[in-house]
Design an enzyme around this catalytic site. Structure first.
Site, PDB file in Angstrom:
ATOM      1  N   ASP A   1      62.672  30.202  73.116  1.00  0.00           N
ATOM      2  CA  ASP A   1      62.648  31.569  72.598  1.00  0.00           C
ATOM      3  C   ASP A   1      63.936  31.862  71.818  1.00  0.00           C
ATOM      4  O   ASP A   1      64.767  30.967  71.652  1.00  0.00           O
ATOM      5  CB  ASP A   1      62.453  32.534  73.765  1.00  0.00           C
ATOM      6  CG  ASP A   1      61.642  33.769  73.395  1.00  0.00           C
ATOM      7  OD1 ASP A   1      61.616  34.126  72.208  1.00  0.00           O
ATOM      8  OD2 ASP A   1      61.043  34.376  74.299  1.00  0.00           O
TER       9      ASP A   1
ATOM     10  N   ASP B   1      54.487  39.330  70.565  1.00  0.00           N
ATOM     11  CA  ASP B   1      53.753  38.988  71.785  1.00  0.00           C
ATOM     12  C   ASP B   1      52.397  39.689  71.826  1.00  0.00           C
ATOM     13  O   ASP B   1      52.290  40.874  71.498  1.00  0.00           O
ATOM     14  CB  ASP B   1      54.533  39.428  73.025  1.00  0.00           C
ATOM     15  CG  ASP B   1      55.743  38.557  73.304  1.00  0.00           C
ATOM     16  OD1 ASP B   1      56.008  37.618  72.525  1.00  0.00           O
ATOM     17  OD2 ASP B   1      56.433  38.834  74.302  1.00  0.00           O
TER      18      ASP B   1
END
Length: 368
Positions: free
Chosen positions: A157, A218
């Site tokens: 990430d 997301d």
């Protein structure tokens, strides 16, 4: 159309390509984040907290409930697995209360079930949820730690890092993973942190260093969220569709089928569209409590075979009708095609007329 989706195929194949590298078809498996988030309360919520027990449970389900044989092979840990501090040698370590056996033992267990283990790290000082991140000087250490543990897949990430750190860090992690000698799929979140599109994102470079990458935000457990992602991907298909292929995939995020936000028709829509998109099929649901309808969607062999087609061409949106019917198309091996008709209507079933010529097919005889 009486359902959200219809699939058309001609002479569909079930064979995979010769896999001389990693992720030659979109990775398939299960990931914790969308369903279980950062639940670290194993005292009051032992069934759902991020712990080795959760990942063992999911490995058992993948191995015993027919998932592994369909290609769902990765069990992927997301954020919140770590201790709040590195060990005395500067290595990441799991939370000792929630992962008392350690990641190496968990990997051994997952491997014993015929599956592979994925793990999460973050390019930056901290992960998105505040656990220790991987700064530039820690990249080689963390890559070797993951290899020593027997990890097969890394999601990297980008929270709490800047553009320069990302520019240096993602290629460096790719090299560091390769240098360990252990094959690991590398999932990058780089594009979403720098705007997702050229010229800020170099998709040629991404294809050289990452096996898959997150392009957009997301996914949340709702049809609205799914549609936002869908619209972004196909609005920008001319930029991102050519970047995909064997060993390099655009990732629209997890399958939310089996959770709380989608109807059955909407669940079928996600499965069909993710297959057309050549997207990774990474489930995030509680496989221990999955109902039969959701299971049937996620285990649909036709959709999986389309997704895993060895030609590896990402599909495109052909039409957006004023009636709110949309048509998507993907070429497959052996002169096959997959077509999805998607209704964005919310009122009632709609009769839609089309033709071979409207869909771009030549005149001829077709098996459907």
């Amino acid at each position: 159309i009486t359902s959200k989706t219809v699939l058309l195929i001609k002479n569909s194949t079930t064979e995979n390509s010769n896999d001389n590298g990693l992720a030659r078809t979109p990775p398939m498996g299960w990931m914790a984040w969308e369903r279980f988030r950062c639940d670290t309360d194993c005292k009051d919520d032992p069934q759902n907290c991020i712990s080795e027990a959760l990942f063992r449970d999911m490995a058992d389900r993948l191995a015993e409930d027919g998932w592994r044989e369909l290609g769902y092979e990765y069990v992927i840990i997301d954020d919140c697995w770590m201790s709040k501090a590195r060990d005395p040698e500067g290595r990441l370590q799991p939370d000792p209360d929630r992962f008392p056996s350690g990641i190496r033992r968990l990997a051994d267990y997952v491997h014993s079930r015929g599956l592979k283990l994925g793990i999460y790290a973050d390019m930056g000082r901290y992960t998105c949820m505040g656990f220790p991140g991987t700064t530039l000087d820690r990249i080689r250490t963390d890559a070797q730690t993951f290899a020593d543990w027997g990890v097969d897949y890394l999601k990297f990430d980008g929270c709490n890092s800047n553009a320069l750190e990302q520019l240096l860090g993602y290629p460096l992690m790719s090299k560091a993973l390769n240098a360990t000698g252990r094959p690991m799929v590398f999932s990058c979140s780089w594009p979403v942190y720098v705007g997702s599109l050229p010229p800020e994102v170099n998709y040629t470079l991404l294809g050289e260093i990452c096996h898959l990458w997150r392009n957009y935000y997301d996914i949340q457990d709702s049809w609205d969220s799914l549609q936002f992602i869908l619209d972004w991907f196909f609005t920008h298909q001319d930029f991102i569709q050519p970047a995909a292929g064997p060993g390099r995939w655009n990732d629209p995020d997890m399958l939310i089928i089996g959770n709380f936000g989608l109807s059955l028709d909407q669940s079928r829509a996600q499965m069909a569209l993710w297959s057309i998109m050549a997207a990774p099929l990474i489930m995030s649901t509680d496989l221990r409590q999955l109902d039969n309808a959701a299971r049937a969607v996620l285990q649909n062999k036709v959709a999986i075979n389309i997704n895993q087609d060895p030609l590896g061409v990402q599909g495109r949106r052909l039409l957006q009708e004023k009636s709110k019917i949309e048509v998507y198309w993907r070429p497959l091996v052996d002169s096959c095609s997959a077509v999805v008709f998607l209704s964005r209507r919310s009122d009632m079933p709609y009769i839609y007329h089309t033709s071979l010529s409207k869909l771009g097919f030549d005149k001829g005889s077709y098996q459907v």
